[in-house]
Every structure is written in C-alpha cells, then in structure tokens.
Design a protein around this motif. Structure first.
Motif, PDB file in Angstrom:
ATOM      1  N   ARG A   1       6.841   4.612  -6.142  1.00  0.00           N
ATOM      2  CA  ARG A   1       7.247   5.486  -5.305  1.00  0.00           C
ATOM      3  C   ARG A   1       8.516   6.385  -5.954  1.00  0.00           C
ATOM      4  O   ARG A   1       8.569   7.582  -5.550  1.00  0.00           O
ATOM      5  CB  ARG A   1       7.737   4.750  -4.069  1.00  0.00           C
ATOM      6  CG  ARG A   1       8.518   5.292  -3.180  1.00  0.00           C
ATOM      7  CD  ARG A   1       8.914   4.532  -2.049  1.00  0.00           C
ATOM      8  NE  ARG A   1       9.733   5.423  -0.876  1.00  0.00           N
ATOM      9  CZ  ARG A   1      10.706   5.728  -0.840  1.00  0.00           C
ATOM     10  NH1 ARG A   1      11.726   5.652  -1.954  1.00  0.00           N
ATOM     11  NH2 ARG A   1      11.134   6.360   0.217  1.00  0.00           N
TER      12      ARG A   1
ATOM     13  N   THR B   1      -3.099   0.758  -4.008  1.00  0.00           N
ATOM     14  CA  THR B   1      -2.792  -0.597  -3.382  1.00  0.00           C
ATOM     15  C   THR B   1      -2.222  -1.533  -4.551  1.00  0.00           C
ATOM     16  O   THR B   1      -2.851  -1.495  -5.622  1.00  0.00           O
ATOM     17  CB  THR B   1      -3.916  -1.199  -3.018  1.00  0.00           C
ATOM     18  OG1 THR B   1      -4.676  -0.583  -1.897  1.00  0.00           O
ATOM     19  CG2 THR B   1      -3.557  -2.524  -2.537  1.00  0.00           C
TER      20      THR B   1
ATOM     21  N   SER C   1       0.874  -1.018  -0.149  1.00  0.00           N
ATOM     22  CA  SER C   1      -0.004   0.070  -0.169  1.00  0.00           C
ATOM     23  C   SER C   1       0.881   1.111   0.041  1.00  0.00           C
ATOM     24  O   SER C   1       1.873   1.249   0.672  1.00  0.00           O
ATOM     25  CB  SER C   1      -0.835   0.129   1.375  1.00  0.00           C
ATOM     26  OG  SER C   1      -1.597   1.179   1.365  1.00  0.00           O
TER      27      SER C   1
ATOM     28  N   ASN D   1       0.925  12.066  -0.648  1.00  0.00           N
ATOM     29  CA  ASN D   1       1.164  13.182   0.641  1.00  0.00           C
ATOM     30  C   ASN D   1       1.509  14.382  -0.284  1.00  0.00           C
ATOM     31  O   ASN D   1       2.460  14.563  -0.697  1.00  0.00           O
ATOM     32  CB  ASN D   1       1.944  12.930   1.676  1.00  0.00           C
ATOM     33  CG  ASN D   1       1.541  12.830   2.823  1.00  0.00           C
ATOM     34  OD1 ASN D   1       0.163  13.324   2.856  1.00  0.00           O
ATOM     35  ND2 ASN D   1       2.179  12.671   3.929  1.00  0.00           N
TER      36      ASN D   1
ATOM     37  N   CYS E   1      -6.903   1.891  -6.533  1.00  0.00           N
ATOM     38  CA  CYS E   1      -7.051   3.459  -5.832  1.00  0.00           C
ATOM     39  C   CYS E   1      -7.991   3.248  -4.852  1.00  0.00           C
ATOM     40  O   CYS E   1      -9.114   3.970  -5.432  1.00  0.00           O
ATOM     41  CB  CYS E   1      -7.100   4.549  -6.867  1.00  0.00           C
ATOM     42  SG  CYS E   1      -5.572   4.585  -7.988  1.00  0.00           S
TER      43      CYS E   1
ATOM     44  N   TYR F   1       5.523   4.419   1.125  1.00  0.00           N
ATOM     45  CA  TYR F   1       4.833   3.443   1.609  1.00  0.00           C
ATOM     46  C   TYR F   1       3.925   3.471   2.890  1.00  0.00           C
ATOM     47  O   TYR F   1       4.183   4.466   3.641  1.00  0.00           O
ATOM     48  CB  TYR F   1       5.593   2.056   2.049  1.00  0.00           C
ATOM     49  CG  TYR F   1       6.504   1.633   0.801  1.00  0.00           C
ATOM     50  CD1 TYR F   1       6.046   0.916  -0.236  1.00  0.00           C
ATOM     51  CD2 TYR F   1       7.929   1.903   0.839  1.00  0.00           C
ATOM     52  CE1 TYR F   1       6.943   0.743  -1.443  1.00  0.00           C
ATOM     53  CE2 TYR F   1       8.663   1.499  -0.161  1.00  0.00           C
ATOM     54  CZ  TYR F   1       8.088   0.918  -1.263  1.00  0.00           C
ATOM     55  OH  TYR F   1       8.835   0.355  -2.272  1.00  0.00           O
ATOM     56  N   SER F   2       2.766   2.836   2.917  1.00  0.00           N
ATOM     57  CA  SER F   2       1.811   3.184   4.079  1.00  0.00           C
ATOM     58  C   SER F   2       2.501   2.984   5.550  1.00  0.00           C
ATOM     59  O   SER F   2       1.978   3.803   6.636  1.00  0.00           O
ATOM     60  CB  SER F   2       0.622   2.603   3.935  1.00  0.00           C
ATOM     61  OG  SER F   2       0.840   1.154   4.056  1.00  0.00           O
TER      62      SER F   2
ATOM     63  N   ASN G   1      -5.960   9.505  -2.311  1.00  0.00           N
ATOM     64  CA  ASN G   1      -4.635   9.382  -1.946  1.00  0.00           C
ATOM     65  C   ASN G   1      -3.736   8.129  -1.571  1.00  0.00           C
ATOM     66  O   ASN G   1      -3.053   7.990  -0.888  1.00  0.00           O
ATOM     67  CB  ASN G   1      -4.424  10.424  -0.525  1.00  0.00           C
ATOM     68  CG  ASN G   1      -4.768  11.653  -0.687  1.00  0.00           C
ATOM     69  OD1 ASN G   1      -4.593  12.383  -2.023  1.00  0.00           O
ATOM     70  ND2 ASN G   1      -5.369  12.662   0.202  1.00  0.00           N
ATOM     71  N   GLU G   2      -4.477   6.986  -2.062  1.00  0.00           N
ATOM     72  CA  GLU G   2      -3.994   5.591  -1.740  1.00  0.00           C
ATOM     73  C   GLU G   2      -3.905   4.773  -3.003  1.00  0.00           C
ATOM     74  O   GLU G   2      -4.752   4.981  -3.980  1.00  0.00           O
ATOM     75  CB  GLU G   2      -4.708   4.912  -0.592  1.00  0.00           C
ATOM     76  CG  GLU G   2      -4.701   5.520   0.579  1.00  0.00           C
ATOM     77  CD  GLU G   2      -5.823   4.551   1.389  1.00  0.00           C
ATOM     78  OE1 GLU G   2      -5.608   3.390   1.516  1.00  0.00           O
ATOM     79  OE2 GLU G   2      -6.795   5.277   2.170  1.00  0.00           O
TER      80      GLU G   2
ATOM     81  N   SER H   1      -8.987   5.454  -2.228  1.00  0.00           N
ATOM     82  CA  SER H   1      -9.274   6.559  -2.215  1.00  0.00           C
ATOM     83  C   SER H   1      -8.232   7.433  -2.959  1.00  0.00           C
ATOM     84  O   SER H   1      -7.342   7.199  -3.786  1.00  0.00           O
ATOM     85  CB  SER H   1      -9.010   7.185  -0.573  1.00  0.00           C
ATOM     86  OG  SER H   1      -7.803   7.173  -0.475  1.00  0.00           O
TER      87      SER H   1
ATOM     88  N   LYS I   1      -3.488  13.960  -6.087  1.00  0.00           N
ATOM     89  CA  LYS I   1      -4.429  12.776  -6.027  1.00  0.00           C
ATOM     90  C   LYS I   1      -4.033  11.667  -7.204  1.00  0.00           C
ATOM     91  O   LYS I   1      -3.329  12.100  -8.027  1.00  0.00           O
ATOM     92  CB  LYS I   1      -5.598  13.368  -6.192  1.00  0.00           C
ATOM     93  CG  LYS I   1      -5.969  14.215  -7.626  1.00  0.00           C
ATOM     94  CD  LYS I   1      -7.246  14.743  -7.610  1.00  0.00           C
ATOM     95  CE  LYS I   1      -7.404  15.824  -9.033  1.00  0.00           C
ATOM     96  NZ  LYS I   1      -8.485  16.030  -9.346  1.00  0.00           N
TER      97      LYS I   1
ATOM     98  N   LYS J   1       0.782   5.933  -0.044  1.00  0.00           N
ATOM     99  CA  LYS J   1       0.236   6.835   0.474  1.00  0.00           C
ATOM    100  C   LYS J   1       0.506   7.991  -0.154  1.00  0.00           C
ATOM    101  O   LYS J   1       2.036   7.903  -0.456  1.00  0.00           O
ATOM    102  CB  LYS J   1       0.080   7.147   1.773  1.00  0.00           C
ATOM    103  CG  LYS J   1      -0.206   6.055   2.684  1.00  0.00           C
ATOM    104  CD  LYS J   1      -1.868   6.660   3.212  1.00  0.00           C
ATOM    105  CE  LYS J   1      -2.261   5.765   4.041  1.00  0.00           C
ATOM    106  NZ  LYS J   1      -3.683   5.546   4.310  1.00  0.00           N
TER     107      LYS J   1
END
Length: 182
Positions: free
Chosen positions: A149, A132, A86, A90, A125, A164-165, A129-130, A127, A95, A88
């Motif tokens: 990344r 997977t 996962s 930021n 996706c 990474y989350s 901001n995420e 959300s 988005k 994230k």
C-alpha cells in the motif's frame, strides 16, 4: 487481571501447542509458528485448551498477559485457517501482474515497481486491479499488505492509489476553478 488474558485459547483437532522456556510453538495443518515470550508468562495446555498465566501479579505484567494470549490465539487461527488481505489498485491505466515470485505494479511511475514475495507469504493477482496477500502469520500478512500500500498511498482528490479493499477513502472537493470577484 486482564480480561482477554483470562480467556482460554481453544485448540482445534490437529493443533499442538508446546511451550519450552520462553518460546511457544504452534503446529497445525498449514504450518508451524513460533513466538518468543518475554516476561513472567507461562502457558499451560490442558486437553483442547491453552491457558496463558502470569507467574506473579504486577502492574507491568497486566498488558503482556492479554498481549500474549491474543498472539497465541492468532497463531492458532493462522495454522488452521490462515489470514489474507485484499488490495485494490485505482488509477487510469494502472495494473498489476504476477511474474514468478514477484508482483509487478504499473502505478503511474515512469517505471514498473517490482515487489518480491517475502518468505511465508503468497501474493496473487486475481485481476489486473487486485492483489491478495495471504499467509499463516497475521503480523507478516498485515505488514506485507501495508508495504504494498505504501508504494502508492491513495490520494483524496481522485482516489488514485493502492488501498485495502474495505478501506473508505475520504474524498475532498477540488478547487472550483472560477475567477475571483472584482
């Protein structure tokens, strides 16, 4: 003898392992994985366990013994449970969105970045901001997550970037902005 290499790999119900020459094939509910085995390594399947064996004892064969046992274990876990990572996103106004078989990332560049799904990988996706990344091949899942990344590596001052989350970003203190003493 490698401590990891000595351990047997347990095979759950529905998983078959076949070793033909220098290629091991693992079949399970989620799919099939193959891995080429280099060197003098042999794989024996006995009941519901697979054993990775060395054909002879040499110093060069020790690390490969543990490596191929770990790879075989990762293949068995992949075809039964699968792997996922996962990420994230930021940043202010940043988005991500899924469009067909691509993920479109708006991450502070003058243009959106499109990242296509590699074969055998599923990108989602949940959300804005995420992201997977999931699949049955552990190395491919990890490499795909690392490639995403690397589009925008997190920076240490504001924490903006794709991380990474479970990653902890070491934050740095910015400049104080005060005038120097005279």
């Amino acid at each position: 003898m490698s401590r990891i290499g000595k351990l047997p790999v347990s095979l759950p119900a529905g998983v078959t392992v076949s070793f033909d020459g220098d290629v091991v094939t693992v079949k399970g509910a989620k799919g099939t994985l193959t891995q080429k085995i280099a060197g003098d390594i042999d794989i024996k399947v006995e009941g519901n366990e697979a054993h990775v064996l060395k054909k002879h004892d040499t110093k060069e064969l020790e690390p490969m013994h543990g490596l191929y046992r770990a790879l075989l274990h990762n293949m068995v876990v992949g075809v039964t449970q699968g792997y996922s990572k996962s990420l994230k996103v930021n940043g202010v106004g940043w988005k991500v969105a899924k469009q067909g078989n691509k993920v479109v990332l708006n991450v502070g560049f003058s243009h959106p970045v499109e990242f296509a799904e590699p074969a055998g990988i599923k990108l989602e996706c949940p959300s804005a901001n995420e992201i997977t990344v999931s699949g049955i091949d552990k190395t491919l899942v990890g490499q795909t997550a690392a490639d995403i990344r690397n589009i925008r590596v997190p920076e240490p001052y504001h924490g903006y970037g794709i991380a990474y989350s479970d990653e902890v970003i070491e934050r740095k203190e910015g400049k104080t902005g005060g005038k120097g003493k005279k």
